[in-house]
Design a protein around this motif. Structure first.
Motif, short mmCIF file in Angstrom:
data_model
loop_
_atom_site.label_atom_id
_atom_site.label_comp_id
_atom_site.label_asym_id
_atom_site.label_seq_id
_atom_site.Cartn_x
_atom_site.Cartn_y
_atom_site.Cartn_z
N ASP A 1 0.82 -1.22 0.00
CA ASP A 1 0.00 0.00 0.00
C ASP A 1 0.85 1.27 0.00
O ASP A 1 0.30 2.37 -0.07
CB ASP A 1 -0.91 0.03 1.23
N ASN B 1 0.36 6.21 1.99
CA ASN B 1 -0.37 4.97 2.15
C ASN B 1 -1.59 5.07 1.23
O ASN B 1 -2.51 5.85 1.49
CB ASN B 1 -0.80 4.77 3.61
N THR B 2 -1.59 4.31 0.14
CA THR B 2 -2.68 4.41 -0.83
C THR B 2 -3.98 3.83 -0.28
O THR B 2 -5.05 4.15 -0.80
CB THR B 2 -2.31 3.67 -2.14
N SER B 3 -3.88 3.03 0.75
CA SER B 3 -5.10 2.46 1.34
C SER B 3 -5.84 3.49 2.18
O SER B 3 -7.06 3.65 2.05
CB SER B 3 -4.73 1.24 2.19
N THR B 4 -5.11 4.21 3.02
CA THR B 4 -5.74 5.21 3.88
C THR B 4 -5.70 6.61 3.27
O THR B 4 -6.37 7.51 3.76
CB THR B 4 -5.03 5.28 5.25
#
Length: 128
Positions: free
Chosen positions: A77, A104-107
């Motif tokens: 991520d 963080n590409t997820s958050t």
């Protein structure tokens, strides 16, 4: 690299204490050059690029506090971006290897990390 509509900086960039919301926009077809644009101030933007195409051996070590701040749970991520200082040509453009942006590409949380490695320069030529 693909566009990311909203990125929250968990710590503001030095010199920009009120700017925390940005978007990442691709500037070329290959997704190498991107603009990190403020959502609050459309005039504020930074030229950024992933290190891989220019510095394939670059592997910054991020401390535990940054991992916690960005809520990183999977390395997949994480995207590292280098802030570039554009020159008159690509040969005159430099990259800040000492303080990459970690995302963080997820958050969609990000911050600029100042690395302890003093051998890394803030003005490394992008191409030799």
């Amino acid at each position: 690299m693909s566009d990311i509509p909203v990125i929250e900086l968990v710590h503001p960039l030095p010199g920009f204490p009120d700017e925390r919301r940005f978007t990442l926009v691709e500037l070329d077809e290959d997704g190498v050059l991107c603009a990190l644009r403020s959502l609050e101030d459309p005039e504020l933007r930074f030229l950024v690029a992933p290190p891989g195409p220019f510095f394939p051996d670059y592997a910054p070590v991020v401390d535990d506090a940054t991992v916690a701040d960005l809520e990183i749970s999977a390395v997949e991520d994480v995207v590292v971006l280098l802030v570039l200082t554009p020159g008159g040509s690509l040969q005159e453009t430099t990259a800040n290897l000492r303080a990459p942006l970690v995302l963080n590409t997820s958050t969609r949380r990000a911050c600029q990390v100042i690395l302890e490695d003093t051998a890394l320069s803030v003005t490394t030529p992008l191409v030799a």
